[in-house]
Design an enzyme around this catalytic site. Structure first.
Site, PDB file in Angstrom:
ATOM      1  N   ARG A  83       0.827  -1.180   0.256  1.00 33.51           N
ATOM      2  CA  ARG A  83      -0.032  -0.164   0.047  1.00 33.51           C
ATOM      3  C   ARG A  83       0.942   1.092   0.004  1.00 33.51           C
ATOM      4  O   ARG A  83       0.618   2.273  -0.731  1.00 33.51           O
ATOM      5  CB  ARG A  83      -0.996   0.076   1.199  1.00 33.51           C
ATOM      6  CG  ARG A  83      -1.897   1.049   1.309  1.00 33.51           C
ATOM      7  CD  ARG A  83      -3.016   0.591   2.242  1.00 33.51           C
ATOM      8  NE  ARG A  83      -3.710   1.896   2.734  1.00 33.51           N
ATOM      9  CZ  ARG A  83      -3.222   2.449   3.942  1.00 33.51           C
ATOM     10  NH1 ARG A  83      -2.303   1.787   4.858  1.00 33.51           N
ATOM     11  NH2 ARG A  83      -3.886   3.438   4.359  1.00 33.51           N
ATOM     12  N   TYR A 138      20.621   8.913   2.125  1.00 27.86           N
ATOM     13  CA  TYR A 138      21.787   9.242   2.223  1.00 27.86           C
ATOM     14  C   TYR A 138      22.293  10.041   0.903  1.00 27.86           C
ATOM     15  O   TYR A 138      21.387  10.500   0.246  1.00 27.86           O
ATOM     16  CB  TYR A 138      22.508   7.901   2.289  1.00 27.86           C
ATOM     17  CG  TYR A 138      24.089   7.917   2.594  1.00 27.86           C
ATOM     18  CD1 TYR A 138      24.690   8.790   3.379  1.00 27.86           C
ATOM     19  CD2 TYR A 138      25.135   6.839   2.176  1.00 27.86           C
ATOM     20  CE1 TYR A 138      26.123   8.924   3.601  1.00 27.86           C
ATOM     21  CE2 TYR A 138      26.434   7.167   2.293  1.00 27.86           C
ATOM     22  CZ  TYR A 138      26.838   8.090   3.092  1.00 27.86           C
ATOM     23  OH  TYR A 138      28.189   8.141   3.289  1.00 27.86           O
ATOM     24  N   ARG A 191      31.628  20.885   6.858  1.00 29.00           N
ATOM     25  CA  ARG A 191      31.969  20.435   5.606  1.00 29.00           C
ATOM     26  C   ARG A 191      30.927  19.234   5.252  1.00 29.00           C
ATOM     27  O   ARG A 191      31.477  18.111   5.017  1.00 29.00           O
ATOM     28  CB  ARG A 191      33.373  20.037   5.684  1.00 29.00           C
ATOM     29  CG  ARG A 191      33.961  19.588   4.378  1.00 29.00           C
ATOM     30  CD  ARG A 191      35.109  18.893   4.322  1.00 29.00           C
ATOM     31  NE  ARG A 191      34.787  17.482   4.740  1.00 29.00           N
ATOM     32  CZ  ARG A 191      34.374  16.270   4.105  1.00 29.00           C
ATOM     33  NH1 ARG A 191      33.975  16.679   2.635  1.00 29.00           N
ATOM     34  NH2 ARG A 191      34.007  15.218   4.546  1.00 29.00           N
ATOM     35  N   LYS A 209      22.969   8.921   8.052  1.00 33.12           N
ATOM     36  CA  LYS A 209      23.751   7.840   8.339  1.00 33.12           C
ATOM     37  C   LYS A 209      23.354   6.838   9.301  1.00 33.12           C
ATOM     38  O   LYS A 209      23.505   5.727   9.087  1.00 33.12           O
ATOM     39  CB  LYS A 209      25.207   8.377   9.078  1.00 33.12           C
ATOM     40  CG  LYS A 209      26.109   9.131   8.324  1.00 33.12           C
ATOM     41  CD  LYS A 209      27.190   8.293   7.535  1.00 33.12           C
ATOM     42  CE  LYS A 209      28.052   9.190   6.534  1.00 33.12           C
ATOM     43  NZ  LYS A 209      29.116   8.211   5.922  1.00 33.12           N
ATOM     44  N   GLU A 280      31.319  12.823  11.568  1.00 31.10           N
ATOM     45  CA  GLU A 280      31.007  13.062  10.245  1.00 31.10           C
ATOM     46  C   GLU A 280      31.080  14.463   9.737  1.00 31.10           C
ATOM     47  O   GLU A 280      30.408  15.223  10.443  1.00 31.10           O
ATOM     48  CB  GLU A 280      29.359  12.597  10.305  1.00 31.10           C
ATOM     49  CG  GLU A 280      28.917  12.481   8.635  1.00 31.10           C
ATOM     50  CD  GLU A 280      29.765  11.384   7.940  1.00 31.10           C
ATOM     51  OE1 GLU A 280      29.813  11.403   6.826  1.00 31.10           O
ATOM     52  OE2 GLU A 280      30.053  10.322   8.600  1.00 31.10           O
ATOM     53  N   ASP A 281      31.591  14.676   8.710  1.00 27.53           N
ATOM     54  CA  ASP A 281      31.694  15.814   7.950  1.00 27.53           C
ATOM     55  C   ASP A 281      32.115  16.994   8.864  1.00 27.53           C
ATOM     56  O   ASP A 281      31.530  18.195   8.894  1.00 27.53           O
ATOM     57  CB  ASP A 281      30.297  16.297   7.430  1.00 27.53           C
ATOM     58  CG  ASP A 281      30.159  15.368   6.141  1.00 27.53           C
ATOM     59  OD1 ASP A 281      31.122  14.665   5.703  1.00 27.53           O
ATOM     60  OD2 ASP A 281      29.095  15.187   5.469  1.00 27.53           O
ATOM     61  N   ASP A 303      34.410   8.833   9.818  1.00 30.95           N
ATOM     62  CA  ASP A 303      33.918   8.328   8.691  1.00 30.95           C
ATOM     63  C   ASP A 303      34.754   8.829   7.492  1.00 30.95           C
ATOM     64  O   ASP A 303      35.226   8.382   6.518  1.00 30.95           O
ATOM     65  CB  ASP A 303      32.663   8.174   8.526  1.00 30.95           C
ATOM     66  CG  ASP A 303      32.191   7.321   7.467  1.00 30.95           C
ATOM     67  OD1 ASP A 303      32.760   6.166   7.146  1.00 30.95           O
ATOM     68  OD2 ASP A 303      31.496   7.674   6.603  1.00 30.95           O
ATOM     69  N   ASP A 304      34.956  10.198   7.487  1.00 25.12           N
ATOM     70  CA  ASP A 304      35.601  10.808   6.314  1.00 25.12           C
ATOM     71  C   ASP A 304      36.928  10.456   6.200  1.00 25.12           C
ATOM     72  O   ASP A 304      37.321  10.288   5.328  1.00 25.12           O
ATOM     73  CB  ASP A 304      35.456  12.389   6.497  1.00 25.12           C
ATOM     74  CG  ASP A 304      33.933  13.010   6.590  1.00 25.12           C
ATOM     75  OD1 ASP A 304      33.322  12.451   5.737  1.00 25.12           O
ATOM     76  OD2 ASP A 304      33.506  13.551   7.639  1.00 25.12           O
ATOM     77  N   ASN A 459      31.717  13.361  -3.379  1.00 26.10           N
ATOM     78  CA  ASN A 459      30.131  13.522  -3.374  1.00 26.10           C
ATOM     79  C   ASN A 459      29.635  15.192  -2.978  1.00 26.10           C
ATOM     80  O   ASN A 459      30.397  15.837  -2.616  1.00 26.10           O
ATOM     81  CB  ASN A 459      29.621  12.844  -2.043  1.00 26.10           C
ATOM     82  CG  ASN A 459      29.777  11.326  -2.300  1.00 26.10           C
ATOM     83  OD1 ASN A 459      29.293  10.786  -3.502  1.00 26.10           O
ATOM     84  ND2 ASN A 459      30.547  10.500  -1.248  1.00 26.10           N
TER      85      ASN A 459
END
Length: 618
Positions: A83, A138, A191, A209, A280-281, A303-304, A459
């Site tokens: 649905r 993402y 960033r 994430k 992150e960033d 992670d970067d 990215n």
């Protein structure tokens, strides 16, 4: 393990794995135990963690006083998904708020509304259609979401700590309702992807994430926490925007900035001592400094710097395999790297360590590995002549005499460097869209490699250094192509396909987080990260890599994450870092063989199944 199990000894690892499942599943399998709730009626229907919508059974409707609050027909999970999907296909075109609202953003809005009202169904849809919807929750769509977040904000999700909260963070963490938090993704918005300083709007990347941690790693969604640390913004447009939701002041810097991050880290680890924090960033200026400041004291990683590096290493090793060579030949690869930010330097450090390990893991090997890289930033080739060279890039600066023999100089252009070096790999982490111009790609024709590799890893999609169409049209079909954001494969004619491999961080960070959690490791070590990268590199079959496919399909992400997590745990055991998790203590964890380890990981991955709800008065 039961007495019966202890009395019987089987040599077969498969049977031992089955014993393990039978004896432990009732305590470890996520999401299969009844859940006690302290609310009924409309309060349940308005709670996305517990709301099942039309899937509430008749007995639950009686028990939770839901009779008459829902249509009478009880629907199955499958009917609910069918649905929703029908609505999504119909609405994704019509749900736009204006001519500038893209189709992807319309899909994000629809999925977000589902997330607001029924979290279990949201993750069920995301897991079932991960290949289609990962690019929505993402990269690349999350970049657009962050840019427009002040206008999209409807319902708070996560926590916000700001420079104005100094001295209050230790008490603030107790405002979050969950007594147990396993994963935090935190950003300062400085960033976001390749889009620059987006201030408080960067919370969107933390949310996205963690959606993937739930979907890919099976982290329980009630135990994840997206966090934004707002220390101001240097984005002048946001500073002047009356609708901007964050602090309208310039960013803190120096010791003031570090003091805010220190206070935040102390606060979250005081309340949740076993939490894992993914940074992150954060802008390059702080990414390495904060990583080095905290990595030996807290369960954290960036992670970067580390995730991007791991995925790139897996791809680089895959590119060696695609040339028909063993991975041990990796130290012979000549690599030109475009970009010297946190991601670029992170990849360089990881690649150098990988090469050095293959060469003997000593000082001479490390020195030798460093000679395989040429780094080009906005000012051109980085050499020891550079006056204002960044400390993190200094180890990769080329010697003046050496580049003179190669016909190069300080500040040589990317095209010049590619032309003279004739590299095996051209690796882009510059966040400059179109940097791999026709001139640069034509220069790569002179590569000494039998199958040169192009990694356009920046990215979102608009920042990719080149498109697969550009690469294949100029260099032909005998190349390896990978990108950070998704592109479609290229039809080269005559039945030939130019494969576009997405080197997405989601291949690794969910498994790194899950493996760290289930091992109880005190830190996230370089060895654990290396084990994750090598596991991903080995995931592809020989037949696949020879076709130019060096990364697996996103549709396999749950299995990939399981394998990566198991590899991370095994490495943590090797390094004597483990402390165990829940009922599985360190001693028992060390006894698990490979099959049992995979069972252990799988049994602790949450699945989006509706739990039986039992009402209990406070």
């Amino acid at each position: 393990m039961s007495n019966f199990s202890r009395q019987i000894r089987f040599s077969s690892s498969v049977i031992r794995g089955l014993q393990y499942r039978i004896s432990r599943s009732f305590t470890t399998i996520e999401g299969h135990r009844p859940t006690i709730v302290h609310k009924q009626g409309l309060d349940i229907l308005h709670d996305p963690w517990f709301n099942k919508g039309t899937a509430f059974s008749m007995t639950e409707r009686d028990r939770l006083e839901l009779r008459g609050l829902l249509p009478p027909n009880v629907m199955s999970n499958e009917q609910q998904i069918e649905r929703f999907m029908a609505d999504l296909k119909r609405l994704e075109v019509n749900a736009r708020d204006g001519p500038s609202d893209t189709n992807s953003l319309a899909k994000w809005r629809i999925l977000n509304r589902l997330h607001d009202r029924n979290e279990t169904m949201y993750y069920k849809v995301l897991i079932a259609k991960i290949e289609e919807y990962a690019p929505i929750v993402y990269t690349p769509t999350v970049g657009l979401v962050c840019q427009k977040y002040s206008g999209l904000f409807r319902r708070p999700r996560g926590m916000y700590f700001s420079a104005a909260d100094r001295g209050e963070m230790m008490s603030m963490v107790y405002n979050w309702p969950a007594d147990q938090v396993d994963m935090i993704v935190v950003t300062d918005g400085s960033r976001i992807l390749g889009l620059g300083d987006l201030g408080v709007q960067g919370i969107g990347i933390s949310i996205g994430k963690l959606d993937l941690y739930v979907a890919a790693a099976g982290i329980n969604p009630q135990r994840v926490l997206p966090i934004m640390i707002d220390v101001g913004t240097n984005n002048e447009a946001l500073l002047k925007d009356p609708l901007y939701l964050g602090l309208q002041q310039h960013r803190l810097d120096g010791e003031e900035y570090i003091a805010v991050i220190d206070e935040f880290m102390e606060a979250v680890f005081t309340r949740w001592p076993h939490v894992i924090v993914q940074f992150e960033d954060f802008q390059s200026k702080w990414a390495f400094k904060l990583l080095q400041r905290y990595r030996n004291s807290y369960r954290m990683f960036n992670d970067d710097v580390q995730g991007t590096a791991g995925v790139a290493i897996a791809g680089l090793l895959g590119a060696v395999r695609a040339q028909g060579k063993p991975m041990i030949d990796f130290p012979k690869q000549k690599i030109v790297v475009a970009g010297a930010g946190s991601a670029g330097i992170g990849v360089l450090n990881a690649a150098r360590k990988t090469m050095a390990r293959m060469l003997g893991n000593n000082e001479l090997a490390y020195e030798s590995a460093g000679s395989q890289f040429w780094v080009v930033d906005a000012k051109g080739l980085v050499t020891e002549e550079r006056a204002d060279i960044d400390n993190d890039a200094k180890p990769f600066a080329r010697k003046t005499k050496e580049i003179g023999r190669q016909g190069l100089r300080e500040g040589a252009s990317l095209a010049e460097v590619v032309r003279e070096v004739k590299p095996d790999v051209l690796l882009g982490l510059s966040a400059v869209g179109g940097l791999f111009s026709k001139e640069v790609l034509e220069a790569l024709r002179g590569s000494t490699s039998t199958r040169p590799a192009i990694f356009a890893m920046s990215n979102p999609t608009t920042n990719a250094e080149c498109t697969p169409e550009e690469a294949f049209s100029i260099l032909g079909d005998n190349i390896i192509f990978a990108s950070g954001s998704p592109f479609t494969d290229v039809d080269l004619g005559n039945g030939h396909i130019g494969h576009c491999n997405q080197g997405n961080n989601m291949y690794l960070f969910p498994g790194i987080g899950l493996g760290t959690l289930l091992s109880g490791s005190r830190i996230v070590s370089d060895g654990m990260l290396q084990a994750a990268a090598e596991c991903l590199a080995a995931y592809m079959t020989e037949e696949e890599v020879l076709k130019g496919i060096i990364y697996p399909s996103i549709s396999s992400i749950r299995d990939i994450t399981k394998q990566v997590a198991a590899a991370v745990i095994r490495e943590a055991i090797e390094e004597d870092l483990i402390e165990g998790y829940r009922e599985m203590d360190a001693r028992e964890l060390c006894k698990l063989n490979k099959d049992e380890m995979l069972c252990y990981v799988e049994d602790n991955m949450w699945n989006p199944d509706y739990p039986t709800l039992i009402y209990k008065k406070d």
